[in-house]
Write a protein that holds these residues in place. Structure first.
Motif, short mmCIF file in Angstrom:
data_model
loop_
_atom_site.label_atom_id
_atom_site.label_comp_id
_atom_site.label_asym_id
_atom_site.label_seq_id
_atom_site.Cartn_x
_atom_site.Cartn_y
_atom_site.Cartn_z
N ASP A 247 3.00 4.98 -6.34
CA ASP A 247 2.34 5.58 -5.18
C ASP A 247 0.98 4.93 -4.92
O ASP A 247 0.61 4.66 -3.77
N SER B 220 1.49 1.44 -3.57
CA SER B 220 1.93 1.50 -2.17
C SER B 220 0.76 1.79 -1.24
O SER B 220 0.62 1.17 -0.18
N GLU B 221 -0.08 2.73 -1.65
CA GLU B 221 -1.22 3.09 -0.82
C GLU B 221 -2.19 1.91 -0.68
O GLU B 221 -2.64 1.59 0.43
N LYS B 222 -2.49 1.28 -1.81
CA LYS B 222 -3.43 0.15 -1.77
C LYS B 222 -2.84 -1.03 -0.99
O LYS B 222 -3.57 -1.71 -0.24
N THR C 72 -0.60 -0.86 1.43
CA THR C 72 -0.61 -0.49 2.85
C THR C 72 -1.98 -0.73 3.46
O THR C 72 -2.11 -1.34 4.53
N VAL C 73 -3.02 -0.27 2.76
CA VAL C 73 -4.38 -0.45 3.26
C VAL C 73 -4.72 -1.94 3.33
O VAL C 73 -5.29 -2.43 4.31
N THR D 120 6.42 0.42 0.82
CA THR D 120 5.72 0.92 2.00
C THR D 120 6.67 0.88 3.19
O THR D 120 7.81 0.44 3.07
#
Length: 514
Positions: free
Chosen positions: A123, A126-128, A130-131, A172
Motif C-alpha cells: 500500500d 503504491s501510494e508513493k 502514484t504520487v 496502482t
C-alpha cells in the motif's frame, strides 16, 4: 475497515503491555499467547496478518514454533524477537524464512516499522509510486514536446519504461494514463524520425549510433585495447526486458547501460545484417550481392552472418580471430557451454540467441502462448523466467569466470500493436505487418512514414518504383480482403519492422566481470 490482526507470542507478555496498547491506539487488533502451543492453536482457529514470536519460550521454543507454523501456514509473515544475538540463532531463523528479526529490548517505533514493512508495504509503495508518477507526468509531457535531439528521446523512453515497471509492481490504477503518455511519446518520436532519418543516413559521422556503427565504434575499440570480448545479440530484445533481467546478472557483472538506434526496417534481414557487415543494406547488396537475400527470395534472411562479419573485419583491416554461434534452442546452448573452453582461443566470440524472437512469433500463432504473455508485464516475466531457468544464465556466468567482457545487444525491439490500417499491394508485396515494400502500394500517406527513394534511406530498391512504408505508433497493416478477420487476429500481438521507441531504441550493454 477491518483492523489488521497481530498475534504476539511471548512468555513475558505482561511486560509488553505498553507496546500492545501503543499498537491498539494505532488501530491494530493484538491477540496474545504466552507459549508456542497456545500460539499454534490460535493460528489454526483464527486468521492473522502478522505474528510476533519470542525465540526463548518454555516448552516449544520460538524456532520450533516457527517450523510448525511454516508446515501448515507458511504465508503468514513471522517476526522473530529474541534477547540473543548469537549468529547461529539468526541463521536458523532466517533459514526458516522469517519476515524480520528484532533483538530485545524493542521500542514501539521498531515494532511499527516492521508491521508497515510486512503488512502495509504494498500500500505504501503504491501510494508513493502514484504520487511520484503524477509529479513526473507533466515533466515527461514537457520533455516529449521539447525533445529535439536523439539523447532527449532516450531519456523520455527510459523514464517511461521506469514508470511502466514501477506502476506494474505497485498495483496502482495509472497504467492507462501511462499508456496514453507512451502513445503520445511514440507519435512525437515518429515525427522526430521522419524529420532526421535521411540526414542520419547521409552523414555517418554526425548521427546517433546506428546499427552499422556498432562494430566500428563499440567492438573494435575494445579489441584494439586488448580485451577478449563476447558480442551477444539476443534477437528482438527490448530495453524493458533488459530492465527486469539485469538483476540476474548483477552477481557476476557490472554494467555500462546505453541505447542505440536500430535502422529501418527494424527487422532482422536489414538491422542485424547491418550490424554484422557495418554497412547499410543498399551497400551490402551492391558490394556483396551473394550475401544479400531479397524480400521475395525463399532463402532465410540471416544465413550469411559469419561471412558478413568477415567482410567488416577485412574492410577495416582487423586481423582478430573470431567465432560465430547461433543458438535456437536449449540443446544448442548446452553444447556451446561444453565447448566454451575452446572459445577462449578467440579474441571475439559472436553469439546470436533467438529465443525472444521465437516467443514473439509463437505468441502470434499460439493461443496458449498468447494467454501466457497476455500483456507487456507477462511478456517481460516470461523473458526473465527463460533467462533464469535456461542455460542462458549459466552461459553468462561461465563467461564471467573466463574474465571476458560482454557486449549485450539486439538488432531490433518489438511493439504490441493495436490499430489496423489498410494497405493494398500486389502479390509480390512482403508480409511483414509493420512495414511494406512494393511497387504499387496504396495507403493513406498521413498514417505512415513513406520512403519513395529507398537509396536515401540506405535501402535496396528491387524495382525502379519500389516504395517502403512504415507503420508508426501502435498501428499495423492489414489488407482490405478479409480485413476484419486479420485485424482481430493480429491485434495485441508483438510485431517489429516499423517506427516506434520500442522497436528502434534498443539496449547496448557493456558487461564487465566482477
Amino acid at each position: 475497515m477491518k483492523a489488521d490482526r497481530i498475534l504476539w507470542a511471548d512468555d513475558e507478555i505482561d511486560l509488553l503491555k505498553p507496546h500492545i496498547f501503543f499498537l491498539e491506539e494505532k488501530g491494530y487488533e493484538v491477540v496474545t499467547a504466552t507459549n508456542g502451543t497456545d500460539a499454534l492453536e490460535l493460528i489454526q482457529r483464527e486468521s492473522f496478518d502478522l505474528i510476533f514470536l519470542d525465540e526463548n519460550m518454555p516448552g516449544l521454543t520460538g524456532l520450533e514454533t516457527l517450523a510448525k507454523i511454516n508446515s501448515f501456514n507458511p504465508s503468514i509473515p513471522v517476526v522473530m524477537i529474541t534477547k540473543s544475538e548469537e549468529e547461529n540463532i539468526m541463521d536458523q531463523a532466517i533459514g526458516n524464512k522469517i519476515a524480520d528479526y528484532l533483538i530485545k529490548p524493542v521500542n514501539p517505533n521498531q515494532i511499527l516499522l516492521t508491521i508497515k514493512k510486512n503488512i502495509h508495504k504494498q500500500d505504501i509503495i503504491s501510494e508513493k509510486t502514484t504520487v511520484g508518477y503524477r509529479q513526473d507526468f507533466n515533466q515527461i509531457g514537457m520533455q516529449i514536446n521539447d525533445s529535439w535531439a536523439f539523447e532527449d528521446w532516450v531519456e523520455v523512453y527510459k523514464k517511461l519504461i521506469y514508470w511502466e515497471i514501477e506502476l506494474e509492481a505497485s498495483d496502482t490504477k495509472l497504467e492507462d494514463l501511462l499508456r496514453m503518455q507512451k502513445s503520445e511519446a511514440n507519435i512525437g518520436f515518429a515525427k522526430f524520425i521522419r524529420k532526421n532519418y535521411f540526414d542520419w543516413i547521409a552523414s555517418p559521422d554526425n548521427r546517433p549510433l546506428l546499427s552499422p556503427d556498432l562494430f566500428k565504434k563499440r567492438v573494435f575499440p575494445q579489441l584494439d585495447d586488448g580485451e577478449r570480448l563476447f558480442f551477444i545479440l539476443i534477437d528482438n530484445f527490448r530495453f524493458d526486458q533488459w530492465w527486469v533481467v539485469k538483476e540476474l546478472f548483477t552477481p557476476y557483472f557490472t554494467f555500462d547501460e546505453d541505447l542505440y538506434c536500430g535502422i529501418l526496417p527494424t527487422a532482422t534481414q536489414y538491422a542485424r545484417n547491418a550490424i554484422f557487415s557495418g554497412l547499410m543494406p543498399i551497400l551490402i547488396e551492391k558490394m556483396f550481392p551473394e550475401l544479400w537475400v531479397d524480400e521475395d527470395d525463399e532463402d532465410g534472411k540471416n544465413l550469411n552472418e559469419a561471412p558478413l562479419i568477415q567482410t567488416q573485419f577485412d574492410r577495416f583491416r582487423k586481423k582478430y580471430t573470431f567465432s560465430y554461434s547461433k543458438l535456437n534452442d536449449s540443446p544448442a546452448c548446452e553444447r556451446l557451454l561444453q565447448n566454451l573452453p575452446q572459445l577462449d582461443n578467440y579474441q571475439l566470440n559472436v553469439i546470436v540467441i533467438n529465443f525472444i524472437d521465437m516467443l514473439s512469433h509463437a505468441r502470434t500463432e499460439s493461443k496458449m502462448i498468447r494467454e501466457l504473455a497476455a500483456n507487456e508485464a507477462a511478456y517481460r516475466s516470461i523473458t526473465e523466467s527463460w533467462i533464469k531457468h535456461s542455460y542462458t544464465l549459466e552461459l553468462f556466468k561461465k563467461i564471467a569466470e573466463m574474465g571476458c567482457k560482454i557486449i549485450l545487444t539486439t538488432d531490433h525491439g518489438s511493439l504490441r500493436v493495436k490499430s489496423p490500417i489498410k494497405v493494398i499491394g500486389d502479390k509480390n508485396t512482403n508480409t511483414n505487418l509493420r512495414y511494406k515494400l512494393g511497387k504499387n502500394l496504396t495507403y493513406n500517406v498521413k498514417q505512415v512514414f513513406e520512403i519513395k527513394e529507398p537509396e536515401r534511406a540506405g535501402l535496396p530498391s528491387p524495382n525502379v518504383s519500389s516504395t517502403y512504408v512504415f507503420a508508426q505508433n501502435d498501428d499495423f497493416f492489414a489488407y482490405p480482403n478479409n480485413y476484419n478477420y486479420y485485424a482481430s487476429y493480429y491485434k495485441d500481438t508483438f510485431q517489429h519492422g516499423g517506427v516506434s521507441m520500442e522497436e528502434m531504441l534498443i539496449p547496448l550493454i557493456t558487461m564487465t566481470p566482477k
